[in-house]
Scaffold this active site. Sequence first.
Site, PDB file in Angstrom:
ATOM      1  N   HIS A 160       0.734   2.342  -5.472  1.00 50.01           N
ATOM      2  CA  HIS A 160       2.092   2.667  -5.039  1.00 50.01           C
ATOM      3  C   HIS A 160       2.949   3.032  -6.242  1.00 50.01           C
ATOM      4  O   HIS A 160       2.855   2.430  -7.297  1.00 50.01           O
ATOM      5  CB  HIS A 160       2.715   1.492  -4.292  1.00 50.01           C
ATOM      6  CG  HIS A 160       2.007   1.171  -3.015  1.00 50.01           C
ATOM      7  ND1 HIS A 160       2.016   2.009  -1.922  1.00 50.01           N
ATOM      8  CD2 HIS A 160       1.245   0.111  -2.672  1.00 50.01           C
ATOM      9  CE1 HIS A 160       1.303   1.483  -0.952  1.00 50.01           C
ATOM     10  NE2 HIS A 160       0.813   0.316  -1.379  1.00 50.01           N
ATOM     11  N   CYS A 213       3.020   8.192  -5.592  1.00 55.60           N
ATOM     12  CA  CYS A 213       4.264   8.920  -5.374  1.00 55.60           C
ATOM     13  C   CYS A 213       5.056   8.952  -6.676  1.00 55.60           C
ATOM     14  O   CYS A 213       5.029   8.003  -7.454  1.00 55.60           O
ATOM     15  CB  CYS A 213       5.105   8.226  -4.302  1.00 55.60           C
ATOM     16  SG  CYS A 213       4.377   8.298  -2.667  1.00 55.60           S
TER      17      CYS A 213
END
Length: 177
Positions: free
Chosen positions: A60, A116
């Site tokens: 993440h 991301c």
Amino acid sequence: MKALLQNYGFHDTPDTMVILTDDQHKPMLTPTGANIINAVQWLVAGAEPGAALFFHYSGHGGQVEDPTCTEEDCMDETLCPVDFQSNGQITDNQLFDLMVAPLASGVRLTAVMDMCHSGTGLDLPFTLSLIHISEPTRLLSISYAVFCLKKKNKLHNKPNKNITNQANSSYTQTDTT
């Protein structure tokens, strides 16, 4: 990733490879913020000109407001360790200070970030320069997945940036099972 890297000559030994994954049963091999920072410090510790380092993060990523607004969007990109909700995220500024700034001129670092907001994940002021590396020597993997490698063989390309800071810490992995 590990099998691919081994195909390219990276050796799976405690001196050359660290892999942190969220499915580990050993606390020191889980991708907590502290373990990621320790592993990054291990990766760059003692790297001399001609060394080749490899860092891979798959997990993440996020963004937090940059209080100094030094980036175009006034946001810092972040890694989100498994304990980020209790211990915070790792910013691109921290990664630059820990992983890039300590490197001597002539050390090559390849970083692959599968997350991301990874475009400026190391906050680099440099442009891409493709080179061929023949034999890797050290790897770190954190997961989610992060892999890091070290290589001590001399490279044929001349360095383009002289960074003189030294790493303060080392990371020791004694058990990879």
